[in-house]
Design a protein around this motif. Structure first.
Motif, PDB file in Angstrom:
ATOM      1  N   ILE A  70      63.109 -32.460  40.472  1.00  0.00           N
ATOM      2  CA  ILE A  70      64.715 -32.213  40.944  1.00  0.00           C
ATOM      3  C   ILE A  70      64.904 -33.535  41.865  1.00  0.00           C
ATOM      4  O   ILE A  70      66.103 -33.779  42.140  1.00  0.00           O
ATOM      5  CB  ILE A  70      64.596 -31.084  41.811  1.00  0.00           C
ATOM      6  CG1 ILE A  70      63.986 -31.033  43.322  1.00  0.00           C
ATOM      7  CG2 ILE A  70      64.583 -29.636  41.172  1.00  0.00           C
ATOM      8  CD1 ILE A  70      63.939 -29.911  43.876  1.00  0.00           C
ATOM      9  N   THR A  71      63.897 -34.402  42.789  1.00  0.00           N
ATOM     10  CA  THR A  71      64.187 -35.560  43.088  1.00  0.00           C
ATOM     11  C   THR A  71      64.086 -36.812  42.232  1.00  0.00           C
ATOM     12  O   THR A  71      64.538 -37.798  42.941  1.00  0.00           O
ATOM     13  CB  THR A  71      63.195 -35.715  44.308  1.00  0.00           C
ATOM     14  OG1 THR A  71      61.805 -35.771  43.507  1.00  0.00           O
ATOM     15  CG2 THR A  71      63.265 -34.768  45.423  1.00  0.00           C
ATOM     16  N   SER A  72      63.834 -36.720  41.090  1.00  0.00           N
ATOM     17  CA  SER A  72      63.677 -37.840  40.283  1.00  0.00           C
ATOM     18  C   SER A  72      64.985 -38.267  39.641  1.00  0.00           C
ATOM     19  O   SER A  72      65.127 -39.393  39.303  1.00  0.00           O
ATOM     20  CB  SER A  72      62.809 -37.525  38.938  1.00  0.00           C
ATOM     21  OG  SER A  72      63.254 -36.470  38.104  1.00  0.00           O
ATOM     22  N   THR A  73      65.985 -37.459  39.854  1.00  0.00           N
ATOM     23  CA  THR A  73      67.185 -37.877  39.450  1.00  0.00           C
ATOM     24  C   THR A  73      68.019 -38.956  40.356  1.00  0.00           C
ATOM     25  O   THR A  73      69.096 -39.510  40.043  1.00  0.00           O
ATOM     26  CB  THR A  73      68.172 -36.740  39.096  1.00  0.00           C
ATOM     27  OG1 THR A  73      68.408 -35.929  40.325  1.00  0.00           O
ATOM     28  CG2 THR A  73      67.686 -35.841  37.842  1.00  0.00           C
TER      29      THR A  73
ATOM     30  N   TRP B 261      73.094 -26.299  38.297  1.00  0.00           N
ATOM     31  CA  TRP B 261      73.892 -25.845  39.317  1.00  0.00           C
ATOM     32  C   TRP B 261      74.392 -26.794  40.086  1.00  0.00           C
ATOM     33  O   TRP B 261      75.681 -26.681  40.706  1.00  0.00           O
ATOM     34  CB  TRP B 261      72.980 -24.794  40.036  1.00  0.00           C
ATOM     35  CG  TRP B 261      73.780 -24.048  41.335  1.00  0.00           C
ATOM     36  CD1 TRP B 261      74.715 -23.160  41.470  1.00  0.00           C
ATOM     37  CD2 TRP B 261      73.665 -24.568  42.682  1.00  0.00           C
ATOM     38  NE1 TRP B 261      75.211 -22.900  42.523  1.00  0.00           N
ATOM     39  CE2 TRP B 261      74.445 -23.827  43.552  1.00  0.00           C
ATOM     40  CE3 TRP B 261      72.899 -25.719  43.122  1.00  0.00           C
ATOM     41  CZ2 TRP B 261      74.419 -23.981  44.923  1.00  0.00           C
ATOM     42  CZ3 TRP B 261      72.856 -25.813  44.508  1.00  0.00           C
ATOM     43  CH2 TRP B 261      73.695 -25.088  45.347  1.00  0.00           C
ATOM     44  N   VAL B 262      73.641 -27.846  40.546  1.00  0.00           N
ATOM     45  CA  VAL B 262      73.903 -28.957  41.248  1.00  0.00           C
ATOM     46  C   VAL B 262      74.986 -29.718  40.834  1.00  0.00           C
ATOM     47  O   VAL B 262      75.994 -30.236  41.552  1.00  0.00           O
ATOM     48  CB  VAL B 262      72.740 -29.878  41.678  1.00  0.00           C
ATOM     49  CG1 VAL B 262      73.284 -31.249  42.324  1.00  0.00           C
ATOM     50  CG2 VAL B 262      71.599 -29.097  42.386  1.00  0.00           C
ATOM     51  N   ASP B 263      74.955 -30.009  39.401  1.00  0.00           N
ATOM     52  CA  ASP B 263      75.996 -30.539  38.641  1.00  0.00           C
ATOM     53  C   ASP B 263      77.341 -29.889  38.845  1.00  0.00           C
ATOM     54  O   ASP B 263      78.477 -30.554  39.056  1.00  0.00           O
ATOM     55  CB  ASP B 263      75.606 -30.661  37.301  1.00  0.00           C
ATOM     56  CG  ASP B 263      74.568 -31.870  37.221  1.00  0.00           C
ATOM     57  OD1 ASP B 263      74.499 -32.736  37.817  1.00  0.00           O
ATOM     58  OD2 ASP B 263      73.822 -31.760  36.012  1.00  0.00           O
ATOM     59  N   LYS B 264      77.213 -28.573  38.903  1.00  0.00           N
ATOM     60  CA  LYS B 264      78.467 -27.600  38.948  1.00  0.00           C
ATOM     61  C   LYS B 264      79.056 -27.906  40.242  1.00  0.00           C
ATOM     62  O   LYS B 264      80.349 -27.758  40.518  1.00  0.00           O
ATOM     63  CB  LYS B 264      78.102 -26.197  38.572  1.00  0.00           C
ATOM     64  CG  LYS B 264      77.853 -26.117  37.254  1.00  0.00           C
ATOM     65  CD  LYS B 264      77.475 -24.640  36.686  1.00  0.00           C
ATOM     66  CE  LYS B 264      76.857 -24.763  35.214  1.00  0.00           C
ATOM     67  NZ  LYS B 264      76.283 -23.459  34.917  1.00  0.00           N
TER      68      LYS B 264
END
Length: 610
Positions: free
Chosen positions: A267-270, A197-200
């Motif tokens: 979710i924070t590793s990226t 969803w974040v990517d979208k």
């Protein structure tokens, strides 16, 4: 300081985090939230946020709490603000009150329509959606430059809206284009769909910070209620892990901490997500453990908070002349008191310790609806403060009641599991209530509409699949309890029987919409109706019924009738019926203290004529 500026200049090696609190429903809970915030502030959150409550129901307490944390103690605070039930001028009043207190951050929300969606209309036509608040603040010379504005997002879709994902993303972009500075998301328990969803979101051209909402699982029952209320999707692996341990509260808590840690790490590793928004529900231990396990504790953000916990020296109770007590450490409170405050010394730094209940255990096992009214978490609802009533559910499951017989039939259908919810419970009848089903059925057939109950239990194992709670190796106890709505003439008969035949074993509270309260409980009386004994621990009392908690719940219970009535058009038979019930019936709560006799309460109420 504006949260957007703090995020832009944040230079710590670990992600930042914010803590969310709600204003407790009782003065004592409000008083005891302050030292809790003090303890959590040692973890150096970048900011805290304060919820507004469903329909603005806590607006005064919200502003009081946000004002204290911001102007008195220098903790940058985000004040939630909703459109629901805001009379013309109230938005301006709230923004001015925030500005005066030095608050520079607001979270602009439409708010859950506490009167139902189909017939809900805005009180102030200027504000029907969160974007309206964003546009209004940004267009105002008085407020535009002062406030940093956040908005909400729902990675798994809004539970009350049927917009598809692309439509939801377009709505989010409209809010950001209108002037929003950051995004806080609804909670979730599956990291992979969230990252997709974040990517979208980024593909839509939305570049403002996204702060995901994370809520550690506290108890199995509260988790089930929450995911239903918020429409959260849960991976099968999570449910499979919880089911074998669902009757051990400590193991559920431990699992909840571990799951939150795993989600946050993923979710924070990226590097895309720079911070986390912890939905605390005013509970502290799980959040502390998550941060410790992440090894984030001790890393300081760019601006340190002024409020310091556990400093040496006595504590002072500070009495607000028109609101609530606070507990303040005098070593950090210099020059913060105003002329509206008067201080008094107290000899007990822990107002919950001793014969009533130990404050350290207030939230260890918050399985009772009443809990301890002094707890900061007393009366916790969902993340945004919603009521939990759904118009769709109301119309599809509860139908169109037009007579008191219809209401009796609905309660019986719920008791017999023919419907999965009632206006007073979002979940099916609990297994322990099923053990007293014949008694609840008899009461309901009399027209005494039961909404809460528990059987008497004398030393069940804490691992018992029906009655157990708490850590292994303990025993739990319960007094028989029931709560129902009755007409006044029936209440008077019940009162007479308690007086003549109760012999001191039976205590009751009764209240109505008009604010009358009747009881045979002393003003300072407290009935512990659920407690547990565990190895190496003090006795833990998880459910306590006394005047303050009853009156708080009574007000909510009668508001539920109003919300339910609003699902139907004005002038309809359904609305007229439900409103008349609200005006005329009494809520009655009865406890029988002989927990060694399982049938004591039911024999007393049901044998013979009233």
């Amino acid at each position: 300081m504006k949260l957007s500026d703090k995020i832009a200049t944040y230079n710590s090696s670990r992600p930042f985090y914010t803590f969310e609190f709600f204003p407790p429903r009782t003065d004592q809970g409000f008083e005891n939230l302050i030292p809790r915030i003090s303890r959590l502030s040692v973890l150096n959150p970048l900011a805290i946020s304060v919820t507004w409550g469903a329909g603005g129901s806590t607006r005064e307490r919200s502003i009081d709490l946000a004002g204290l944390t911001q102007s008195e103690y220098g903790i940058d605070t985000v004040l939630h603000l909703t459109c629901t039930n805001m009379l013309p001028g109230m938005v301006d009043d709230a923004l001015r009150a925030a500005k005066v207190r030095g608050i520079q951050n607001v979270l602009a929300l439409r708010g859950d329509p506490s009167r139902g969606t189909e017939h809900w209309t805005p009180v102030d036509s200027q504000f029907t959606r969160g974007i309206d608040l964003v546009k209004y603040i940004r267009s105002s010379p008085e407020f535009s430059s002062h406030f940093c504005i956040g908005v909400a997002a729902y990675p798994e879709g809004h539970p009350d809206r049927e917009t598809d994902e692309d439509g939801s993303l377009n709505v989010l972009k409209e809010k950001v284009d209108a002037g929003a500075d950051f995004i806080v998301t609804q909670l979730f328990y599956d990291a992979d769909p969230f990252l997709e969803w974040v990517d979208k979101v980024r593909a839509k051209g939305i570049t403002v910070p996204i702060i995901p909402g994370v809520m550690p699982i506290q108890t199995y029952s509260s988790f089930l209620r929450l995911i239903k209320l918020c429409g959260v999707k849960v991976p099968p692996s999570v449910m499979a892990a919880l089911e074998p341990i669902c009757h051990d509260d400590q193991l559920v808590k431990d699992y909840g901490v571990g799951l939150a840690v795993d989600i946050i790490r993923k979710i924070t590793s990226t590097g895309t997500i720079k911070g986390i928004h912890f939905c605390t529900l005013n509970l502290e231990k799980s959040v502390q453990l998550v941060i410790e396990k992440l090894q984030w504790a001790g890393s300081s953000p760019t601006t340190k908070n002024k409020l310091i916990a556990d400093a040496p020296g006595p504590m002072i109770h500070v009495q607000l002349t028109n609101s609530s007590d606070l507990v303040i450490d005098p070593t950090t409170a210099t020059n913060t008191a105003t002329s509206a405050l008067t201080s008094k010394q107290t000899s007990d730094p822990d107002p919950g310790r001793g014969e009533l209940n130990n404050a350290a255990t207030w939230d260890d096992f918050p399985n009772g609806r009443f809990g301890d009214y002094k707890s900061p978490a007393f009366g916790a609802q969902d993340q945004w403060g919603g009521s939990g009533l759904s118009q769709y559910e109301g119309l599809s499951e509860w139908g169109h009641p037009k007579s008191t017989d219809d209401l009796t039939s609905l309660i019986l259908r719920y008791l017999h599991s023919e419907v999965s919810s009632s206006p007073f419970s979002s979940l099916p009848l609990s297994p322990e209530s099923l053990t007293i089903l014949p008694h609840l059925e008899q009461l309901t057939k009399r027209g005494w509409w039961t909404i809460s109950s528990q059987p008497a239990v004398d030393g069940a194992c804490s691992t018992d699949e029906i009655f157990g709670w708490g850590p292994r190796g303990g025993y739990v106890y319960q007094k028989g309890f029931v709560e129902f709505f009755v007409e006044k003439q029936d209440l008077e008969k019940i009162e007479k029987k308690i007086k003549e035949k109760g012999q001191g074993w039976v205590h009751y509270f009764a209240g109505n919409l008009q604010g009358e309260c009747r009881s045979n409980v002393p003003d300072d009386g407290r009935n512990a109706v659920t407690w547990g004994m565990f190895p190496g621990q003090e006795i833990t009392q998880t459910t306590i019924i006394e005047r303050e908690s009853f009156l708080t719940w009574k007000d909510e219970a009668f508001s539920i009738w109003a919300e339910w009535a609003s699902f139907y058009p004005p002038g309809s038979e359904e609305r007229e019926l439900l409103n008349s019930v609200r005006r005329e019936r009494w809520l009655v709560s009865i406890v029988h203290h002989d927990y060694k006799r399982p049938d004591a309460l039911w024999t007393f109420l049901l044998d013979g004529e009233l």
